[in-house]
Design a protein around this motif. Structure first.
Motif, PDB file in Angstrom:
ATOM      1  N   ASP A 103      52.535  41.208  42.790  1.00 21.01           N
ATOM      2  CA  ASP A 103      51.248  40.547  43.063  1.00 21.01           C
ATOM      3  C   ASP A 103      50.428  41.243  44.149  1.00 21.01           C
ATOM      4  O   ASP A 103      49.809  40.594  44.998  1.00 21.01           O
ATOM      5  CB  ASP A 103      51.483  39.074  43.459  1.00 21.01           C
ATOM      6  CG  ASP A 103      52.080  38.255  42.324  1.00 21.01           C
ATOM      7  OD1 ASP A 103      51.600  38.414  41.181  1.00 21.01           O
ATOM      8  OD2 ASP A 103      53.034  37.488  42.563  1.00 21.01           O
ATOM      9  N   CYS A 104      50.427  42.581  44.116  1.00 23.37           N
ATOM     10  CA  CYS A 104      49.631  43.328  45.096  1.00 23.37           C
ATOM     11  C   CYS A 104      48.141  43.156  44.775  1.00 23.37           C
ATOM     12  O   CYS A 104      47.693  43.519  43.683  1.00 23.37           O
ATOM     13  CB  CYS A 104      49.996  44.810  45.066  1.00 23.37           C
ATOM     14  SG  CYS A 104      51.671  45.160  45.603  1.00 23.37           S
ATOM     15  N   GLU A 125      43.629  46.398  37.036  1.00 23.38           N
ATOM     16  CA  GLU A 125      42.382  45.722  37.381  1.00 23.38           C
ATOM     17  C   GLU A 125      42.454  44.201  37.272  1.00 23.38           C
ATOM     18  O   GLU A 125      41.657  43.493  37.889  1.00 23.38           O
ATOM     19  CB  GLU A 125      41.244  46.253  36.517  1.00 23.38           C
ATOM     20  CG  GLU A 125      40.780  47.643  36.952  1.00 23.38           C
ATOM     21  CD  GLU A 125      39.674  48.198  36.086  1.00 23.38           C
ATOM     22  OE1 GLU A 125      38.874  49.002  36.581  1.00 23.38           O
ATOM     23  OE2 GLU A 125      39.617  47.816  34.882  1.00 23.38           O
ATOM     24  N   SER A 126      43.431  43.691  36.517  1.00 21.15           N
ATOM     25  CA  SER A 126      43.541  42.236  36.398  1.00 21.15           C
ATOM     26  C   SER A 126      43.976  41.584  37.708  1.00 21.15           C
ATOM     27  O   SER A 126      43.678  40.407  37.949  1.00 21.15           O
ATOM     28  CB  SER A 126      44.542  41.872  35.299  1.00 21.15           C
ATOM     29  OG  SER A 126      45.845  42.352  35.626  1.00 21.15           O
ATOM     30  N   LYS A 127      44.691  42.331  38.561  1.00 24.89           N
ATOM     31  CA  LYS A 127      45.191  41.754  39.816  1.00 24.89           C
ATOM     32  C   LYS A 127      44.761  42.536  41.053  1.00 24.89           C
ATOM     33  O   LYS A 127      44.528  41.954  42.106  1.00 24.89           O
ATOM     34  CB  LYS A 127      46.727  41.679  39.788  1.00 24.89           C
ATOM     35  CG  LYS A 127      47.300  40.551  38.956  1.00 24.89           C
ATOM     36  CD  LYS A 127      48.804  40.426  39.171  1.00 24.89           C
ATOM     37  CE  LYS A 127      49.388  39.254  38.393  1.00 24.89           C
ATOM     38  NZ  LYS A 127      50.860  39.118  38.615  1.00 24.89           N
ATOM     39  N   VAL A 128      44.695  43.856  40.951  1.00 26.95           N
ATOM     40  CA  VAL A 128      44.414  44.684  42.123  1.00 26.95           C
ATOM     41  C   VAL A 128      42.909  44.730  42.353  1.00 26.95           C
ATOM     42  O   VAL A 128      42.154  45.222  41.519  1.00 26.95           O
ATOM     43  CB  VAL A 128      44.986  46.105  41.946  1.00 26.95           C
ATOM     44  CG1 VAL A 128      44.621  46.976  43.148  1.00 26.95           C
ATOM     45  CG2 VAL A 128      46.506  46.035  41.775  1.00 26.95           C
ATOM     46  N   GLU A 129      42.480  44.221  43.502  1.00 24.23           N
ATOM     47  CA  GLU A 129      41.059  44.124  43.799  1.00 24.23           C
ATOM     48  C   GLU A 129      40.477  45.415  44.355  1.00 24.23           C
ATOM     49  O   GLU A 129      39.296  45.702  44.166  1.00 24.23           O
ATOM     50  CB  GLU A 129      40.827  42.981  44.792  1.00 24.23           C
ATOM     51  CG  GLU A 129      41.269  41.618  44.253  1.00 24.23           C
ATOM     52  CD  GLU A 129      41.215  40.539  45.310  1.00 24.23           C
ATOM     53  OE1 GLU A 129      40.563  40.764  46.356  1.00 24.23           O
ATOM     54  OE2 GLU A 129      41.825  39.469  45.099  1.00 24.23           O
ATOM     55  N   CYS A 130      41.316  46.180  45.058  1.00 25.17           N
ATOM     56  CA  CYS A 130      40.802  47.398  45.686  1.00 25.17           C
ATOM     57  C   CYS A 130      41.955  48.359  45.955  1.00 25.17           C
ATOM     58  O   CYS A 130      43.055  47.931  46.311  1.00 25.17           O
ATOM     59  CB  CYS A 130      40.082  47.071  46.996  1.00 25.17           C
ATOM     60  SG  CYS A 130      39.293  48.490  47.779  1.00 25.17           S
ATOM     61  N   ALA A 154      36.224  58.118  41.280  1.00 29.54           N
ATOM     62  CA  ALA A 154      34.895  57.626  40.924  1.00 29.54           C
ATOM     63  C   ALA A 154      34.895  56.154  40.528  1.00 29.54           C
ATOM     64  O   ALA A 154      33.835  55.561  40.352  1.00 29.54           O
ATOM     65  CB  ALA A 154      34.328  58.461  39.781  1.00 29.54           C
ATOM     66  N   LEU A 155      36.081  55.564  40.416  1.00 31.54           N
ATOM     67  CA  LEU A 155      36.155  54.180  39.975  1.00 31.54           C
ATOM     68  C   LEU A 155      35.760  53.232  41.102  1.00 31.54           C
ATOM     69  O   LEU A 155      36.018  53.480  42.285  1.00 31.54           O
ATOM     70  CB  LEU A 155      37.575  53.861  39.501  1.00 31.54           C
ATOM     71  CG  LEU A 155      38.029  54.616  38.237  1.00 31.54           C
ATOM     72  CD1 LEU A 155      39.493  54.310  37.970  1.00 31.54           C
ATOM     73  CD2 LEU A 155      37.181  54.239  37.040  1.00 31.54           C
ATOM     74  N   ALA A 156      35.179  52.142  40.730  1.00 32.14           N
ATOM     75  CA  ALA A 156      34.729  51.159  41.723  1.00 32.14           C
ATOM     76  C   ALA A 156      35.893  50.581  42.507  1.00 32.14           C
ATOM     77  O   ALA A 156      35.725  50.119  43.633  1.00 32.14           O
ATOM     78  CB  ALA A 156      33.946  50.056  41.026  1.00 32.14           C
ATOM     79  N   ALA A 157      37.092  50.599  41.920  1.00 27.45           N
ATOM     80  CA  ALA A 157      38.241  50.001  42.584  1.00 27.45           C
ATOM     81  C   ALA A 157      38.715  50.820  43.780  1.00 27.45           C
ATOM     82  O   ALA A 157      39.487  50.328  44.600  1.00 27.45           O
ATOM     83  CB  ALA A 157      39.394  49.848  41.596  1.00 27.45           C
ATOM     84  N   VAL A 158      38.278  52.076  43.901  1.00 24.37           N
ATOM     85  CA  VAL A 158      38.732  52.957  44.980  1.00 24.37           C
ATOM     86  C   VAL A 158      37.714  52.944  46.113  1.00 24.37           C
ATOM     87  O   VAL A 158      36.527  53.183  45.903  1.00 24.37           O
ATOM     88  CB  VAL A 158      38.954  54.389  44.467  1.00 24.37           C
ATOM     89  CG1 VAL A 158      39.382  55.301  45.613  1.00 24.37           C
ATOM     90  CG2 VAL A 158      39.998  54.403  43.357  1.00 24.37           C
ATOM     91  N   ALA A 159      38.193  52.675  47.339  1.00 25.43           N
ATOM     92  CA  ALA A 159      37.299  52.614  48.500  1.00 25.43           C
ATOM     93  C   ALA A 159      37.887  53.447  49.629  1.00 25.43           C
ATOM     94  O   ALA A 159      39.101  53.370  49.909  1.00 25.43           O
ATOM     95  CB  ALA A 159      37.113  51.174  48.955  1.00 25.43           C
ATOM     96  N   GLU A 160      37.050  54.242  50.266  1.00 21.59           N
ATOM     97  CA  GLU A 160      37.476  55.019  51.430  1.00 21.59           C
ATOM     98  C   GLU A 160      37.805  54.051  52.564  1.00 21.59           C
ATOM     99  O   GLU A 160      36.999  53.187  52.926  1.00 21.59           O
ATOM    100  CB  GLU A 160      36.364  55.969  51.865  1.00 21.59           C
ATOM    101  CG  GLU A 160      35.968  56.994  50.806  1.00 21.59           C
ATOM    102  CD  GLU A 160      36.922  58.182  50.761  1.00 21.59           C
ATOM    103  OE1 GLU A 160      37.751  58.307  51.696  1.00 21.59           O
ATOM    104  OE2 GLU A 160      36.835  58.967  49.807  1.00 21.59           O
TER     105      GLU A 160
END
Length: 581
Positions: A103-104, A125-130, A154-160
């Protein structure tokens, strides 16, 4: 005490806050700096959590052993989150399963794992928000030389992560409400035999374990320092490497990954006086060329498990340190420590309540040996090693009630490991519950053969496993890693085997694979499942293989013509499908 409270205490107390703590290839921070950076990470996780307080507050960590791994741990514990150690050697659906099963909601990673994550992003993407991406250490510490741009970046799920941390540094400690019994960490078992399970570890267990090892095993004090090369997603690195340093307020140095070639270099680099290990690292280190100044190092003590008595003695002599090798597991259900003077091959004299039983819980009788020291009643005396006085520190598997119940039948802790006791009560470990071989109607355990092979002075590592016999049952195969500078002499090897009075004729290897490295987990445990899959097939195994074409003890290289004859025999008996498993 909670882990957050311990971090807070070390980072604010006058006697410890200015002391050096983490070291990483020329970089260093104090306990106070570690605490302050962990506070920033805590605010990062709390900001992401927002008002969804009913959802699991779980943070996955998919990193090498870098400072950010320990900052993410500290941040999770100060925020009241659960940290999840993600095995960075897994790929595809196995990696996705571990992240989703635990459940990460967020995963912290670094650039060279983006290509690993990219194929499974749709599943996550169903569980991992970022996915938080840290670049701070991407060129430090024998890092991968290239970090190609990937479609995952480039995916929205990846944040610096760094810009966010910059805004959060300087914030005050959130003092999240956390109790000692709360869940702090999920660590997967090694999974060398069965599918890995996520072991639940509370704050109380981790604080007390780290404190106990610091005091009663390492006896840490001023001037001591640790070195962590075992992967931080494994219990050994956390409980025997990181937490003792935190508890005793001593520095600890990190290596991204274990390397037998760089191990001694790093011991000197960090001035390490203690080193934790699990699996076969000591044997791998011993396979490197000996140098006259090997013992001229600061190392005082090594602590871990699965090192043989012979390896431990040789390591102590070569590197001038003490080796404390114990029998135990990530679950913490039982432990046995080997002591000087214990019988050869024994893992020690067990505490009251540690027994060897059959599947019904009936204690097995003691082992019997013939005049040559050969075990004569293995099927009678060998059983599962259990703790009949309770489950000790085992706190269950996450979302796996069936496995938890199986491990705690009768209120005992069932280790899943096989062993026997001698007439004096000393305990012997002989393998996992799936390591039985059956040759010509005789059942025996691979470990017994491995111990005999390791008597050979040229053999550094030995893994024994079964491969199919065209006529039914198993044939014995041994994969060997020789010491540096040694050559395999089949005639000398035959002479050695003939001299082993306790080697049953059915235990003698049919095939001998000469490897430079064996497939292993990140925690240096040999993957026999992979060795069994590769068998003696050239398309799976490129190493030289010797074999005995007949029942004599004469070994020779396995040729293409030999292999064709073997395949024909499997076809003749209708067992060719076994070669595909």
């Amino acid at each position: 005490m909670t882990l957050g409270a311990l971090i807070r205490e070390r980072g604010t107390a006058d006697g410890t806050r200015a002391l050096p703590f983490l070291r990483f290839f020329g970089w260093e921070c104090t306990f106070e700096e570690y605490y302050q950076e962990s506070v920033a990470w805590a605010h990062l996780f709390l900001a992401q959590r927002g008002k969804r307080t009913n959802a699991p507050f779980h943070v996955g960590i998919l990193l090498d052993n870098t400072p950010d791994y320990l900052f993410a741990l500290g941040g999770a514990w100060l925020a009241g989150a659960v940290a999840v150690g993600i095995n960075n050697t897994k790929r595809g659906t196995h990696l996705a399963h571990d992240i989703l099963h635990t459940d990460c909601r967020w995963v912290v990673t670094e650039p060279h794992y983006l290509d690993v994550l990219a194929p499974i992003i749709p599943e996550l993407e169903s569980k991992v928000e970022c996915i938080f991406l840290s670049r701070r250490w991407q060129h430090v510490g024998r890092a991968p030389s290239e970090h190609p741009e990937t479609r995952a970046e480039a995916l929205a799920a990846v944040a610096e992560v760094e810009p966010r941390l910059q805004r959060l540094r300087g914030n005050v400690d959130p003092h999240a409400p956390v109790e000692p019994g709360d869940l702090a960490l999920l660590l997967f078992t090694s999974g060398t035999v069965t599918a890995p399970k996520a072991v639940q570890c509370s704050h109380r267990r981790l604080v007390e374990t780290g404190t106990n090892i610091a005091r009663n095993v390492y006896n840490l004090g001023p001037g001591d320092a640790g070195y962590i090369a075992m992967p931080l997603f494994h219990a050994n690195a956390i409980m025997c490497g990181f937490l003792p340093a935190l508890a005793a307020a001593v520095p600890v140095g990190l290596a991204r990954k274990f390397s037998k070639h760089h191990w001694l270099e790093d011991i000197h680099r960090y001035g390490a006086t203690y080193f934790n290990y699990t699996g076969k690292p000591l044997a791998y280190i011993l396979s490197t060329p000996r140098r006259p100044d090997d013992a001229d190092n600061p190392l005082r003590i090594c602590f871990g498990n699965e090192g043989s008595a012979r390896v431990a003695r040789e390591f102590e002599e070569r590197f001038g340190c003490q080796v404390v090798d114990v029998f135990g597991s990530s679950e913490g259900g039982l432990g046995v420590t080997r002591q000087p003077g214990d019988p050869p091959g024994s893992i020690g004299f067990p505490a009251p309540g540690i027994a060897v039983v059959d599947e019904h819980g009936t204690e097995r009788p003691p082992a019997k040996f013939d005049s040559h020291g050969k075990l004569v009643n293995p099927e009678e005396c060998i059983g599962e090693i259990v703790n009949t006085q309770g489950v000790a520190w085992f706190e269950g598997y996450y979302k796996n009630d069936e496995a938890t119940r199986e491990r705690t039948r009768f209120g005992w802790y069932w280790s899943g490991d096989l062993g026997y006791k001698d007439e004096r009560g000393y305990l012997y470990f002989v393998g996992r519950t799936t390591e039985w071989l059956r040759v010509d109607g005789e059942n025996f355990l691979a470990r017994l053969v491995e111990e005999i092979l390791l008597r050979h002075p040229d053999i550094a590592l030995a893994a024994v496993y079964g491969v199919p016999d065209p006529n039914g049952g198993d044939q014995v195969m041994a994969a060997l890693v020789l010491r540096a500078g040694c050559q395999f002499d089949p005639h000398e090897f035959t002479t050695f085997l003939q001299a082993q009075a306790d080697l049953s004729p059915k235990w003698v290897p049919k095939f001998v694979r000469l490897a430079t490295e064996l497939p292993q987990t990140a925690s240096a445990k040999i993957l026999k499942s992979e060795l069994r899959r590769q068998k003696f097939l050239p398309e799976q195994c490129r190493d030289p293989i010797y074999w005995r074409p007949s029942r004599t003890l004469e070994f020779r290289l396995l040729t293409r013509e030999d292999l064709q004859g073997l395949l024909a025999e499997f076809t003749r008996t209708g067992r060719e499908s076994l070669l595909l498993l």
